[in-house]
Design an enzyme around this catalytic site. Structure first.
Site, PDB file in Angstrom:
ATOM      1  N   VAL A 640      35.230  63.330 -16.498  1.00 48.60           N
ATOM      2  CA  VAL A 640      35.805  63.359 -15.151  1.00 48.60           C
ATOM      3  C   VAL A 640      35.269  64.586 -14.403  1.00 48.60           C
ATOM      4  CG1 VAL A 640      37.919  63.135 -13.803  1.00 48.60           C
ATOM      5  CG2 VAL A 640      37.887  62.370 -16.174  1.00 48.60           C
ATOM      6  N   PRO A 641      33.981  64.596 -14.042  1.00 47.27           N
ATOM      7  CA  PRO A 641      33.474  65.713 -13.233  1.00 47.27           C
ATOM      8  C   PRO A 641      34.168  65.737 -11.874  1.00 47.27           C
ATOM      9  CG  PRO A 641      31.875  63.939 -13.311  1.00 47.27           C
ATOM     10  CD  PRO A 641      32.945  63.574 -14.287  1.00 47.27           C
ATOM     11  N   HIS A 642      34.479  66.938 -11.375  1.00 45.45           N
ATOM     12  CA  HIS A 642      35.184  67.035 -10.098  1.00 45.45           C
ATOM     13  C   HIS A 642      34.855  68.366  -9.437  1.00 45.45           C
ATOM     14  CE1 HIS A 642      37.784  68.598 -13.302  1.00 45.45           C
ATOM     15  NE2 HIS A 642      38.157  69.509 -12.428  1.00 45.45           N
ATOM     16  N   ALA A 643      35.048  68.405  -8.125  1.00 41.42           N
ATOM     17  CA  ALA A 643      34.740  69.632  -7.366  1.00 41.42           C
ATOM     18  C   ALA A 643      35.463  69.619  -6.037  1.00 41.42           C
ATOM     19  CB  ALA A 643      33.240  69.747  -7.132  1.00 41.42           C
ATOM     20  N   ILE A 678      35.221  62.995  -8.906  1.00 42.24           N
ATOM     21  CA  ILE A 678      36.232  63.230  -7.863  1.00 42.24           C
ATOM     22  C   ILE A 678      35.764  64.398  -7.006  1.00 42.24           C
ATOM     23  CG2 ILE A 678      38.638  63.802  -7.393  1.00 42.24           C
ATOM     24  CD1 ILE A 678      39.340  62.720 -10.165  1.00 42.24           C
TER      25      ILE A 678
END
Length: 731
Positions: A640-643, A678
């Protein structure tokens, strides 16, 4: 954002404020009816006062916002609001249960109730107390020569021309009370209006900027002292037998100036002791309230001594401006000012008799008075500026910056009305001056500042402190250091005052030590005198050491990898709709990338094609930077990469499937099959973590993961994830 760039939401705010005023007025009739049955007793009067204040607050806010949208100061809108809802227009229109209206016309010195005018008087005291607090004595003294010469020149010529126009227009002598009083009023300036324009143009520290501010302070001080002298002269004139005893006038002049200078000198001498006394109460809120109490006491003393209350309030503010708690008191005064100041300007608008204001005699006299007074400011200030190193453009900027009149001029006008010196016609003339000088002077100063070219004949080297910079790799690190540095300074006994401009600025003060620092996304810049640089570096060094110790302690008590496993096993139980952030265009049925960098770029491109990303490169960079801190590869084949990034304006997510598995550096070392990206706007991320928790909750179920991997249609993927999220919440 400047005064001309107000977002669309501002118009909706104005509409809501107007509707709110109507709602308050409508909902109040049952209460008025119930009190009206018992006659006009004290309870009824207080009920009407409460309603009046409520209507004033909403009307002032609505009109202030409306006028800011067209690039004018809010005080103009508040004045207009007062005129409209005041006793000479809508205020006296009969309404249910109030046959004379909500703001009935009162016979007497002022056309509003004593209680309402009392609120305006307290507001005037608060404004002048705050003005004194905000006076930068160090800057004033640094530019005292130029500022004083330019300020005195403009004030004296404005006085002479203004008093002359009133003398001719009213057919009275130049020494008549009306001429003297309006002449003094024309001397006043506004510090806040030009300061705001200069700040937006980034010229506050320019030669013209510092000269305008210091000269405006000089002119306000001269107007305040002139008010004291004028009141004494007028009293001496009116108490005589027709002639003027000039020896008595001279005595009053020296007494007024002596009292003012004496109290000011005593205040500055004992400023530190007064500050120590107030700090003894520990609580910033308590000593700020007590500081206001001191200003009220001194205001009363000055009034009983034959001087105006506002002079005492200004002297107390000036006294406390030398203490290290000045900024803290200013900060705590802001809510009070936000309540009282609009009341003052609105009540001043209520004193305007519209029928008289728009009579051709008053209009002509008001316009002539404004033109003469403004010309006096431009010529009287611009002329000396030419002799003090400024060129024609710089002199015009300075003269235009000193044209706007604001709170001091209106306070003087209000004193004139309540004291019987100014009648309705002359008060209207004073209001015309304030309106025309503000409406004409503010845009003219802005245009002159936009012109290319320096305002001085020779190159100007800005005075002030040395700059000390500390750079950091990202905004999060800067925020951590900012908090740590503030903690260290406060532990050393410094008081901090935070100012929100385009960047955050802190003004730090302890006794005679003063400096400021500005927080940018990637650096903190201190401005101080050379003697403070070593101390500042020591404080920052200690703050960084403290942060380092904290990080080491966190590492010993937390295990991010273990927490990652736990997150993937927990489901989000808060009710949360995914429909706003996700649609079939955000689904990538087969990822082609074999590395996490390639997969992240692939999902970013998917969101780009769906029209959900404004700056692709920024989103990719911010997401990869987050990955470098700690991999978002979870267990059970999920990542779940997110920034939080400036590359998007709304929160969104995309999902992709790596059918053959890929290496996402997951916590369990197993291949990753489902990747969810996300992204949220950094300035307004919304429910970023709630979305992250909800997605993790859906994908933690093995049955759900296999069901998604077996699908071949984007629409079914979207429907299935939304349905499973709702099911998880219902359990």
């Amino acid at each position: 954002m400047n005064l001309y760039e107000i977002p669309a939401c501002r118009s909706r705010t104005v509409k809501r404020l107007c509707l709110g005023s109507v709602y308050l007025l409508g909902s109040s009739w049952p209460l008025i009816a119930s009190t009206g049955e018992h006659g006009a007793g004290l309870t009824h009067e207080m009920t009407v006062l409460a309603l009046q204040l409520g209507i004033i607050i909403f009307a002032a806010r609505a009109f202030g916002s409306l006028f800011r949208r067209i690039g004018l100061p809010s005080l103009v809108g508040e004045l207009v609001a007062g005129v409209l809802i005041g006793p000479y227009l809508l205020g006296s229109v009969p309404v249910p249960f109030l046959s004379d209206g909500l703001f009935p016309l009162v016979l007497g010195a002022v056309p509003v109730t004593t209680e309402l005018y009392g609120f305006a008087t307290i507001a005037a005291i608060i404004m002048l107390f705050t003005t004194g607090l905000e006076t930068d004595l160090a800057m004033f003294l640094r530019f005292s020569v130029k500022g004083s010469v330019i300020g005195v020149g403009g004030a004296l010529l404005a006085f002479g021309l203004g008093a002359g126009v009133i003398s001719v227009g009213m057919g009275v002598g130049i020494g008549a009370p009306q001429s003297i009083f309006l002449g003094v009023l024309s001397m006043a300036a506004s510090v806040g209006i030009p300061a705001r324009i200069l700040s937006e143009a980034r010229r506050i520290d320019s030669p013209e900027g510092v000269t305008i501010i210091s000269s405006a302070v000089v002119q306000d001080v001269l107007a305040i002292v002139g008010l004291a002298v004028a009141l004494g002269v007028i009293a001496a004139t009116e108490s005589g037998t027709g002639g003027v005893d000039w020896s008595e006038v001279a005595g009053i002049f020296f007494l007024a100036v002596g009292v003012w200078l004496g109290f000011t000198a005593l205040g500055l001498i004992f400023a530190r002791r007064i500050g120590e006394f107030l700090k003894g109460f520990k609580s910033a809120t308590v000593f700020s309230v007590l500081a206001l109490g001191l200003s009220l006491l001194l205001a009363g003393v000055f009034e009983m001594s034959g001087l105006a209350m506002i002079i005492g309030a200004y002297v107390m503010g000036l006294t406390l401006s030398k203490t290290d708690i000045a900024y803290v008191i200013q900060e705590n005064m802001e809510p009070l000012s936000a309540f009282f100041v609009p009341i003052f300007f609105t009540v001043m608008g209520m004193l305007v008799n519209v029928r008289i204001l728009f009579s051709w005699q008053v209009l002509l006299l008001g316009i002539a008075f404004a033109v003469a007074s403004n010309l006096g400011k431009v010529v009287g200030s611009g002329g000396p500026a030419l002799l003090l190193g400024f060129n024609k453009l710089g002199a015009l900027r300075i003269g235009s910056g000193l044209i706007p009149r604001g709170e001091v001029a209106l306070i003087i006008a209000g004193i004139g009305v309540s004291g019987g010196i100014l009648d309705e016609r002359l008060f209207g003339v004073a209001v015309i001056l304030v309106l025309l000088s503000t409406i004409g002077g503010s845009p003219n100063l802005k245009r002159l500042l936009e012109r290319e070219g320096a305002g001085t004949r020779q190159q100007f080297i800005a005075p002030g402190g040395m700059l000390t910079r500390f750079e950091f790799p990202n905004e999060n690190m800067t925020e951590l250091v900012e908090t740590a540095v503030l903690k260290e300074f406060r532990s050393e006994g410094f008081f901090a005052h935070r100012i929100e401009l385009e960047e955050t600025v802190y003004r730090m003060r302890k006794e005679e030590v003063f400096f400021s620092f500005t927080v940018y996304p990637d650096r903190i810049v201190f401005s101080s005198d050379p003697n403070s640089i070593g101390f500042i570096k020591t404080v920052v060094y200690e703050a960084l050491l403290d942060l380092h110790r904290t990080v080491e302690e966190l590492k010993s008590v937390t295990k991010p990898t273990e927490m990652g496993r736990e997150i993937s096993l927990e489901s989000g139980h808060a009710q949360f709709s995914l429909a706003r952030y996700f649609d079939p265009r955000c689904v990538k049925m087969r990822l082609s990338g074999s590395t996490k960098e390639a997969v992240i770029e692939e999902l970013v491109d998917t969101l780009c094609e769906a029209g959900r990303i404004e700056d692709r490169e920024r989103v990719v960079a911010d997401t990869l930077e987050r990955e470098r801190v700690l991999s978002t590869g979870m267990q059970h084949g999920i990542a779940v990469p997110h920034a939080k990034t400036e590359g998007v304006s709304r929160m969104s997510f995309a999902i992709g499937f790596a059918r053959d598995g890929m290496d996402f550096e997951s916590v369990d070392g197993e291949p990753t099959y489902i990747v969810v990206l996300i992204v949220s706007p950094k300035s307004n991320p919304g429910p970023h973590l709630q979305l992250l928790s909800t997605i993790s909750g859906v994908l933690k179920d093995e049955e759900c993961r296999w069901a998604l991997l077996s699908m071949i249609d984007e629409h079914k993927v979207v429907s299935y994830i939304q349905e499973e999220a709702l099911k998880k919440h219902a359990r």
